[in-house]
Motif scaffolding. Structure first.
Motif, PDB file in Angstrom:
ATOM      1  N   THR A   1      81.487  10.138  31.828  1.00 34.82           N
ATOM      2  CA  THR A   1      81.109   9.632  30.508  1.00 34.82           C
ATOM      3  C   THR A   1      82.096  10.192  29.481  1.00 34.82           C
ATOM      4  O   THR A   1      83.069  10.852  29.835  1.00 34.82           O
ATOM      5  CB  THR A   1      79.687  10.071  30.136  1.00 34.82           C
ATOM      6  OG1 THR A   1      79.682  11.492  29.894  1.00 34.82           O
ATOM      7  CG2 THR A   1      78.705   9.752  31.253  1.00 34.82           C
ATOM      8  N   GLY A   2      81.805   9.965  28.219  1.00 31.87           N
ATOM      9  CA  GLY A   2      82.658  10.503  27.166  1.00 31.87           C
ATOM     10  C   GLY A   2      82.624  12.015  27.084  1.00 31.87           C
ATOM     11  O   GLY A   2      83.457  12.631  26.397  1.00 31.87           O
ATOM     12  N   ALA A   3      81.685  12.650  27.806  1.00 32.32           N
ATOM     13  CA  ALA A   3      81.573  14.112  27.802  1.00 32.32           C
ATOM     14  C   ALA A   3      82.237  14.744  29.013  1.00 32.32           C
ATOM     15  O   ALA A   3      82.216  15.960  29.168  1.00 32.32           O
ATOM     16  CB  ALA A   3      80.110  14.521  27.753  1.00 32.32           C
ATOM     17  N   GLY A   4      82.810  13.906  29.906  1.00 36.60           N
ATOM     18  CA  GLY A   4      83.483  14.437  31.078  1.00 36.60           C
ATOM     19  C   GLY A   4      82.942  13.863  32.367  1.00 36.60           C
ATOM     20  O   GLY A   4      82.201  12.868  32.366  1.00 36.60           O
ATOM     21  N   THR A   5      83.281  14.513  33.474  1.00 38.92           N
ATOM     22  CA  THR A   5      82.844  14.080  34.799  1.00 38.92           C
ATOM     23  C   THR A   5      81.837  15.078  35.358  1.00 38.92           C
ATOM     24  O   THR A   5      82.078  16.290  35.357  1.00 38.92           O
ATOM     25  CB  THR A   5      84.043  13.955  35.759  1.00 38.92           C
ATOM     26  OG1 THR A   5      84.958  12.982  35.242  1.00 38.92           O
ATOM     27  CG2 THR A   5      83.588  13.518  37.142  1.00 38.92           C
ATOM     28  N   SER A   6      80.731  14.579  35.863  1.00 42.94           N
ATOM     29  CA  SER A   6      79.645  15.433  36.366  1.00 42.94           C
ATOM     30  C   SER A   6      80.023  16.121  37.669  1.00 42.94           C
ATOM     31  O   SER A   6      81.021  15.765  38.323  1.00 42.94           O
ATOM     32  CB  SER A   6      78.394  14.578  36.601  1.00 42.94           C
ATOM     33  OG  SER A   6      78.601  13.742  37.738  1.00 42.94           O
ATOM     34  N   LYS A   7      79.205  17.064  38.064  1.00 39.82           N
ATOM     35  CA  LYS A   7      79.284  17.589  39.422  1.00 39.82           C
ATOM     36  C   LYS A   7      78.842  16.476  40.355  1.00 39.82           C
ATOM     37  O   LYS A   7      78.153  15.542  39.962  1.00 39.82           O
ATOM     38  CB  LYS A   7      78.393  18.810  39.575  1.00 39.82           C
ATOM     39  CG  LYS A   7      78.850  20.027  38.768  1.00 39.82           C
ATOM     40  CD  LYS A   7      77.928  21.198  39.013  1.00 39.82           C
ATOM     41  CE  LYS A   7      78.397  22.427  38.240  1.00 39.82           C
ATOM     42  NZ  LYS A   7      77.482  23.593  38.463  1.00 39.82           N
ATOM     43  N   THR A   8      79.225  16.586  41.639  1.00 46.58           N
ATOM     44  CA  THR A   8      78.880  15.522  42.571  1.00 46.58           C
ATOM     45  C   THR A   8      77.468  15.666  43.108  1.00 46.58           C
ATOM     46  O   THR A   8      76.937  16.776  43.230  1.00 46.58           O
ATOM     47  CB  THR A   8      79.861  15.499  43.765  1.00 46.58           C
ATOM     48  OG1 THR A   8      79.821  16.772  44.430  1.00 46.58           O
ATOM     49  CG2 THR A   8      81.272  15.213  43.302  1.00 46.58           C
ATOM     50  N   THR A   9      76.888  14.519  43.409  1.00 49.86           N
ATOM     51  CA  THR A   9      75.646  14.469  44.157  1.00 49.86           C
ATOM     52  C   THR A   9      76.040  14.311  45.642  1.00 49.86           C
ATOM     53  O   THR A   9      76.771  13.385  45.978  1.00 49.86           O
ATOM     54  CB  THR A   9      74.780  13.274  43.733  1.00 49.86           C
ATOM     55  OG1 THR A   9      74.437  13.446  42.350  1.00 49.86           O
ATOM     56  CG2 THR A   9      73.515  13.192  44.566  1.00 49.86           C
ATOM     57  N   LYS A  10      75.575  15.214  46.503  1.00 49.71           N
ATOM     58  CA  LYS A  10      75.939  15.180  47.894  1.00 49.71           C
ATOM     59  C   LYS A  10      74.872  14.425  48.698  1.00 49.71           C
ATOM     60  O   LYS A  10      73.669  14.718  48.596  1.00 49.71           O
ATOM     61  CB  LYS A  10      76.078  16.610  48.435  1.00 49.71           C
ATOM     62  CG  LYS A  10      77.169  17.407  47.732  1.00 49.71           C
ATOM     63  CD  LYS A  10      77.234  18.829  48.261  1.00 49.71           C
ATOM     64  CE  LYS A  10      78.286  19.642  47.493  1.00 49.71           C
ATOM     65  NZ  LYS A  10      78.376  21.059  47.964  1.00 49.71           N
ATOM     66  N   LEU A  11      75.333  13.460  49.483  1.00 50.15           N
ATOM     67  CA  LEU A  11      74.432  12.610  50.264  1.00 50.15           C
ATOM     68  C   LEU A  11      74.872  12.512  51.703  1.00 50.15           C
ATOM     69  O   LEU A  11      76.001  12.863  52.044  1.00 50.15           O
ATOM     70  CB  LEU A  11      74.413  11.186  49.669  1.00 50.15           C
ATOM     71  CG  LEU A  11      74.119  10.992  48.184  1.00 50.15           C
ATOM     72  CD1 LEU A  11      74.399   9.543  47.825  1.00 50.15           C
ATOM     73  CD2 LEU A  11      72.677  11.355  47.894  1.00 50.15           C
ATOM     74  N   GLN A  12      73.995  11.965  52.502  1.00 49.18           N
ATOM     75  CA  GLN A  12      74.340  11.549  53.862  1.00 49.18           C
ATOM     76  C   GLN A  12      73.887  10.113  54.070  1.00 49.18           C
ATOM     77  O   GLN A  12      72.835   9.709  53.565  1.00 49.18           O
ATOM     78  CB  GLN A  12      73.661  12.430  54.919  1.00 49.18           C
ATOM     79  CG  GLN A  12      74.333  13.795  55.082  1.00 49.18           C
ATOM     80  CD  GLN A  12      73.769  14.566  56.266  1.00 49.18           C
ATOM     81  OE1 GLN A  12      72.684  14.273  56.773  1.00 49.18           O
ATOM     82  NE2 GLN A  12      74.511  15.560  56.728  1.00 49.18           N
ATOM     83  N   VAL A  13      74.717   9.345  54.753  1.00 48.23           N
ATOM     84  CA  VAL A  13      74.364   7.950  55.015  1.00 48.23           C
ATOM     85  C   VAL A  13      73.134   7.898  55.930  1.00 48.23           C
ATOM     86  O   VAL A  13      73.051   8.618  56.925  1.00 48.23           O
ATOM     87  CB  VAL A  13      75.550   7.218  55.671  1.00 48.23           C
ATOM     88  CG1 VAL A  13      75.108   5.815  56.143  1.00 48.23           C
ATOM     89  CG2 VAL A  13      76.715   7.151  54.722  1.00 48.23           C
ATOM     90  N   LYS A  14      72.180   7.060  55.550  1.00 49.11           N
ATOM     91  CA  LYS A  14      70.972   6.875  56.360  1.00 49.11           C
ATOM     92  C   LYS A  14      70.943   5.506  56.997  1.00 49.11           C
ATOM     93  O   LYS A  14      71.523   4.551  56.492  1.00 49.11           O
ATOM     94  CB  LYS A  14      69.728   7.070  55.480  1.00 49.11           C
ATOM     95  CG  LYS A  14      69.552   8.505  54.975  1.00 49.11           C
ATOM     96  CD  LYS A  14      68.285   8.638  54.198  1.00 49.11           C
ATOM     97  CE  LYS A  14      68.102  10.079  53.719  1.00 49.11           C
ATOM     98  NZ  LYS A  14      66.841  10.256  52.941  1.00 49.11           N
TER      99      LYS A  14
END
Length: 320
Positions: A307-320
């Motif tokens: 966003t205009g405030a920067g890039t977030s930390k990542t959300t870590k997932l696994q494919v289901k």
């Protein structure tokens, strides 16, 4: 009327700033001479933008004086010294100066009380600097605004611009991280909105062949802060981060062929799988769906939003 000496390439008369011979920022060698009745030569060089002006002098005489002035005839530097050159053997001296856009004069003359005549060669080389700072920014009232987590700036400290100020608006109480890349020694100060000094540090560059990276962190409250950079002339890179101001990580889930979820409205969403990245944009309600090549179950997926405030930390997932 101008006269070109048959044995030199200087254009006479050029014995005053108003008569200065115009040369290019990058100028091939000009052969000239100082004589009993022509003891001073002036050259005028116009810089269309800030950069590094290198001057190389080859003197075929024992003593010579080289001075550089700005358009107001304020002295930038003075090389009044012994060269120990001779008619058959020239001695070389060269140096570079970081200067702002403008007109400059190079004065070549006999050294006072050590009259010496003979020929010399002068040449210049100009290198534009890749600085993207916005001038003027040499005081708190003129400070250039820099957005935490988003912007970085390449600045230049020069002979006639010795200090740069940056304004940082912190919207959430947290940690103010300052990251600085230097190519020469620099000084840094950090102030609060009232001008109270929070940090004063001299940064020594340890390597002569590469840049140095320096960083510091301050616990700060919501408010406005100022960063001042000064010290030795040359380039630097500055970026400021406040982790608490970053957007929150997206809510997401991954199937074999797509990643879906919700986040901030109308924002860039990035999915990373291994070394590959796939991007999309969230809707006006924040929903997103990004197609990916067919993946195996349990493949690791990382999702972030910018966003205009920067890039977030990542959300870590696994494919289901």
């Amino acid at each position: 009327m101008t006269i070109v000496d048959s044995e030199t390439s200087e254009i006479e008369p050029n014995n005053g700033s108003e008569l200065a011979m115009a040369i290019k920022p990058t100028q091939k060698p000009i052969t000239a001479q100082l004589s009993w009745n022509d003891s001073t030569d002036y050259y005028k060089v116009k810089l269309d933008q800030a950069g590094l002006l290198n001057i190389k002098m080859t003197a075929y005489m024992e003593y010579i004086s080289v001075q550089i002035f700005d358009s107001n005839l304020y002295e930038v530097t003075d090389w009044s010294e012994e060269y120990n050159g001779s008619e058959l053997s020239g001695r070389v001296k060269q140096d570079g100066y970081y200067l702002e856009k403008g007109t400059y004069y190079i004065k070549v003359s006999q050294v006072v009380y050590r009259s010496s005549t003979g020929k010399y060669k002068i040449e210049t080389k100009f290198s534009k600097t890749p600085n993207n700072e916005k001038e003027p920014n040499n005081g708190i009232e003129q400070a250039q605004k820099i957005k935490p987590n988003v912007q970085s700036v390449t600045g230049l400290i020069s002979w006639n611009d010795s200090s740069d100020f940056y304004k940082v608006d912190v919207s959430k109480t947290g940690v103010l991280n300052i990251h600085l890349t230097i190519y020469q020694n620099k000084d840094i100060k950090i102030y609060d909105r009232d001008g109270y000094e929070l940090l004063n540090r001299w940064i020594f560059k340890s390597s002569n062949t590469s840049s140095d990276k320096w960083s510091t962190s301050l616990n700060v409250k919501k408010g406005t802060y100022y960063v001042q950079i000064y010290g030795n002339t040359g380039l630097y890179k500055l970026n400021v981060k406040v982790p608490e101001m970053l957007p929150k990580s997206p809510k997401a889930k991954a199937t074999k062929t797509k990643v879906t979820g919700t986040t901030y409205a109308n924002s860039k969403v990035t999915v990373k799988i291994g070394n590959k990245k796939y991007t999309g944009k969230s809707s006006s309600t924040g929903a997103f769906s990004i197609k990916i090549p067919t993946q195996k179950v349990k493949t690791k997926v990382y999702v972030s939003v910018t966003t205009g405030a920067g890039t977030s930390k990542t959300t870590k997932l696994q494919v289901k």
